[in-house]
Each structure stands twice: as structure tokens, then as C-alpha cells.
Design an enzyme around this catalytic site. Structure first.
Site, PDB file in Angstrom:
ATOM      1  N   GLY A  43      -4.491 -13.779   5.587  1.00 11.59           N
ATOM      2  CA  GLY A  43      -4.457 -14.221   6.974  1.00 11.59           C
ATOM      3  C   GLY A  43      -3.153 -14.817   7.445  1.00 11.59           C
ATOM      4  O   GLY A  43      -2.761 -14.631   8.596  1.00 11.59           O
ATOM      5  N   GLU A  97      -0.773 -21.506   6.527  1.00  9.77           N
ATOM      6  CA  GLU A  97      -2.138 -20.974   6.631  1.00  9.77           C
ATOM      7  C   GLU A  97      -2.408 -20.519   8.063  1.00  9.77           C
ATOM      8  O   GLU A  97      -1.849 -21.084   9.001  1.00  9.77           O
ATOM      9  CB  GLU A  97      -3.127 -22.066   6.192  1.00  9.77           C
ATOM     10  CG  GLU A  97      -4.574 -21.693   6.267  1.00  9.77           C
ATOM     11  CD  GLU A  97      -4.977 -20.575   5.308  1.00  9.77           C
ATOM     12  OE1 GLU A  97      -4.530 -19.428   5.507  1.00  9.77           O
ATOM     13  OE2 GLU A  97      -5.768 -20.835   4.397  1.00  9.77           O
ATOM     14  N   ASP A  98      -3.265 -19.513   8.204  1.00  9.54           N
ATOM     15  CA  ASP A  98      -3.607 -19.041   9.545  1.00  9.54           C
ATOM     16  C   ASP A  98      -4.525 -20.032  10.263  1.00  9.54           C
ATOM     17  O   ASP A  98      -4.281 -20.395  11.399  1.00  9.54           O
ATOM     18  CB  ASP A  98      -4.214 -17.634   9.523  1.00  9.54           C
ATOM     19  CG  ASP A  98      -5.412 -17.493   8.599  1.00  9.54           C
ATOM     20  OD1 ASP A  98      -5.733 -18.439   7.845  1.00  9.54           O
ATOM     21  OD2 ASP A  98      -6.044 -16.417   8.618  1.00  9.54           O
ATOM     22  N   ASP A 101     -10.443 -24.104   8.469  1.00 10.80           N
ATOM     23  CA  ASP A 101     -11.823 -24.016   8.916  1.00 10.80           C
ATOM     24  C   ASP A 101     -12.630 -25.117   8.220  1.00 10.80           C
ATOM     25  O   ASP A 101     -12.649 -26.246   8.665  1.00 10.80           O
ATOM     26  CB  ASP A 101     -12.326 -22.611   8.573  1.00 10.80           C
ATOM     27  CG  ASP A 101     -13.530 -22.180   9.370  1.00 10.80           C
ATOM     28  OD1 ASP A 101     -14.123 -23.007  10.067  1.00 10.80           O
ATOM     29  OD2 ASP A 101     -13.890 -20.996   9.279  1.00 10.80           O
ATOM     30  N   LYS A 129      -9.476 -25.845  13.153  1.00 13.83           N
ATOM     31  CA  LYS A 129     -10.828 -25.802  13.713  1.00 13.83           C
ATOM     32  C   LYS A 129     -11.614 -26.997  13.157  1.00 13.83           C
ATOM     33  O   LYS A 129     -12.421 -26.863  12.244  1.00 13.83           O
ATOM     34  CB  LYS A 129     -11.491 -24.476  13.331  1.00 13.83           C
ATOM     35  CG  LYS A 129     -12.683 -24.115  14.193  1.00 13.83           C
ATOM     36  CD  LYS A 129     -13.421 -22.903  13.624  1.00 13.83           C
ATOM     37  CE  LYS A 129     -12.910 -21.598  14.159  1.00 13.83           C
ATOM     38  NZ  LYS A 129     -13.828 -20.475  13.811  1.00 13.83           N
ATOM     39  N   PHE A 150     -15.638 -17.089  16.875  1.00 12.04           N
ATOM     40  CA  PHE A 150     -15.113 -16.126  15.915  1.00 12.04           C
ATOM     41  C   PHE A 150     -13.789 -15.591  16.451  1.00 12.04           C
ATOM     42  O   PHE A 150     -13.758 -14.835  17.403  1.00 12.04           O
ATOM     43  CB  PHE A 150     -16.097 -14.986  15.653  1.00 12.04           C
ATOM     44  CG  PHE A 150     -15.830 -14.320  14.339  1.00 12.04           C
ATOM     45  CD1 PHE A 150     -14.756 -13.465  14.190  1.00 12.04           C
ATOM     46  CD2 PHE A 150     -16.623 -14.574  13.241  1.00 12.04           C
ATOM     47  CE1 PHE A 150     -14.481 -12.862  12.970  1.00 12.04           C
ATOM     48  CE2 PHE A 150     -16.369 -13.970  12.007  1.00 12.04           C
ATOM     49  CZ  PHE A 150     -15.286 -13.121  11.877  1.00 12.04           C
ATOM     50  N   ASP A 157      -8.873 -12.071  10.909  1.00  9.83           N
ATOM     51  CA  ASP A 157      -9.540 -10.777  10.859  1.00  9.83           C
ATOM     52  C   ASP A 157     -11.054 -10.877  10.908  1.00  9.83           C
ATOM     53  O   ASP A 157     -11.632 -11.952  10.743  1.00  9.83           O
ATOM     54  CB  ASP A 157      -9.164 -10.051   9.569  1.00  9.83           C
ATOM     55  CG  ASP A 157      -9.874 -10.631   8.351  1.00  9.83           C
ATOM     56  OD1 ASP A 157     -10.554  -9.864   7.649  1.00  9.83           O
ATOM     57  OD2 ASP A 157      -9.757 -11.842   8.103  1.00  9.83           O
ATOM     58  N   ARG A 163      -6.181  -7.999  12.507  1.00  8.45           N
ATOM     59  CA  ARG A 163      -5.060  -8.872  12.141  1.00  8.45           C
ATOM     60  C   ARG A 163      -3.805  -8.550  12.946  1.00  8.45           C
ATOM     61  O   ARG A 163      -2.979  -9.423  13.185  1.00  8.45           O
ATOM     62  CB  ARG A 163      -4.715  -8.727  10.650  1.00  8.45           C
ATOM     63  CG  ARG A 163      -5.737  -9.297   9.705  1.00  8.45           C
ATOM     64  CD  ARG A 163      -5.187  -9.293   8.273  1.00  8.45           C
ATOM     65  NE  ARG A 163      -6.223  -9.417   7.263  1.00  8.45           N
ATOM     66  CZ  ARG A 163      -6.763 -10.554   6.863  1.00  8.45           C
ATOM     67  NH1 ARG A 163      -6.374 -11.678   7.401  1.00  8.45           N
ATOM     68  NH2 ARG A 163      -7.692 -10.572   5.934  1.00  8.45           N
TER      69      ARG A 163
END
Length: 177
Positions: A43, A97-98, A101, A129, A150, A157, A163
Site C-alpha cells: 500500500g 505507510e499508506d 487503521d 483512521k 472503505f 486497494d 491502487r
């Protein structure tokens, strides 16, 4: 692909502007040092690539792949699928990092680098998030707070797809339901 997107949250221009701002801080902090930048695959590939181009200090790029997801939900267990090849002992480490979470992956990876003797460990994320956090973990810096939806695009992705979208968008529920 664009037809599968409910709405665009962050445009390429917004992402670029925020990365420029984050790079200013990193360039000051790491001037004269040689950190190891660890993009968390897959990611973070796009975000890390764009961030690294903004950095003007010597660095080593050494990607790592970790997994804690099955489909759309976290398994709760972090597994290192591809480890770094560099010796992190006495070197600053910057994870890129993307999205953060649950926080489990980055908490586990940060602890692992500390255990290996890294001089310092910093986490830079494109998105944070916080609503979905299940462990006490916070990025040192992030691009934007993300809603509990989402998200795809710009490295994020759904089943390996989306992506390559140049923005971050909300995936229509009909696509993954």
C-alpha cells in the site's frame, strides 16, 4: 475504475501539498543523518515514492511487507512477509505507510525495530483512521485524517485493485458487499 468511486476525498493536488509540508519537517529533523526509510508494502509504494523524492538527506530505502488482513478485515495477528535487509542498529528508522487503521501492524513493526536497536523509530502515514484503532498507537505525522469508510486509490486497494488511482476515494459499497 472511476465509476466504482462514490466520492473523491483527497485529490492529487491536496496530497502533493500535504507531502510538501511533511517533507519540510523531515528535511530539518534528519539533516546530517542517514535514516533507513521503510515503505510498508504494498500500500505505501506510491506514497513513499512521492515522499522520498521530496527528501534531501542521505537515506537507505528498504521495503518491508507485513500482513494482518484477510479480505476487508484484520486478523489481529501481524506477520512479517518480507523483512528489511538492512541492519537498523544505531540508525534512525522512518516507516512510511499508506493508512493507519487498527494500529496493530505499525505498533508491532515499530516495536520490532526498537528491539533490533534502531536509534529511533518514526512513522509517517498518508492517512490516519483513528476511529478504527484497536491499540494505543499514533503516527508521528500523517497527511490527513480519514473517515471510517472503505478507501481506495493512491496505494490503497480492494483485492489488489484501485491502487493506481491518482487520488483517495470512497469505494462504492456495491463493489465490495
Amino acid at each position: 475504475m472511476n465509476n466504482d468511486i462514490e466520492k473523491v476525498l483527497f485529490t492529487q493536488d491536496q496530497l502533493n501539498k500535504r507531502m510538501d509540508e511533511m517533507a519540510v519537517r523531515l528535511n530539518k529533523k534528519y539533516a546530517g543523518q542517514e535514516p533507513i526509510v521503510i515503505p510498508v508494502l504494498n500500500g505505501a509504494m506510491i506514497f513513499a515514492s512521492d515522499m522520498i523524492k521530496r527528501l534531501n538527506f542521505k537515506l537507505t530505502i528498504d521495503p518491508m511487507k507485513a500482513s494482518s488482513y484477510a479480505g476487508t478485515s484484520s486478523t489481529g495477528k501481524v506477520k512479517i512477509v518480507q523483512d528489511v535487509k538492512s541492519d537498523v542498529k544505531d540508525r534512525p528508522v522512518i516507516f512510511m505507510e499508506d493508512i493507519i487503521d487498527t494500529g496493530r501492524t505499525l505498533k508491532a513493526l515499530s516495536a520490532e525495530m526498537t528491539k533490533r536497536g534502531a536509534k529511533s523509530v518514526e512513522v509517517i502515514a498518508m492517512l490516519d483512521k483513528p476511529e478504527t484503532r484497536v491499540v494505543d498507537f499514533h503516527a508521528d505525522d500523517y497527511g490527513f485524517k480519514a473517515p471510517n469508510e472503505f478507501l481506495v486509490g493512491y496505494g490503497l486497494d480492494y483485492n489488489g485493485l484501485y491502487r493506481n488511482l491518482p487520488y483517495v476515494g470512497v469505494l462504492k459499497q456495491r463493489v465490495y458487499a
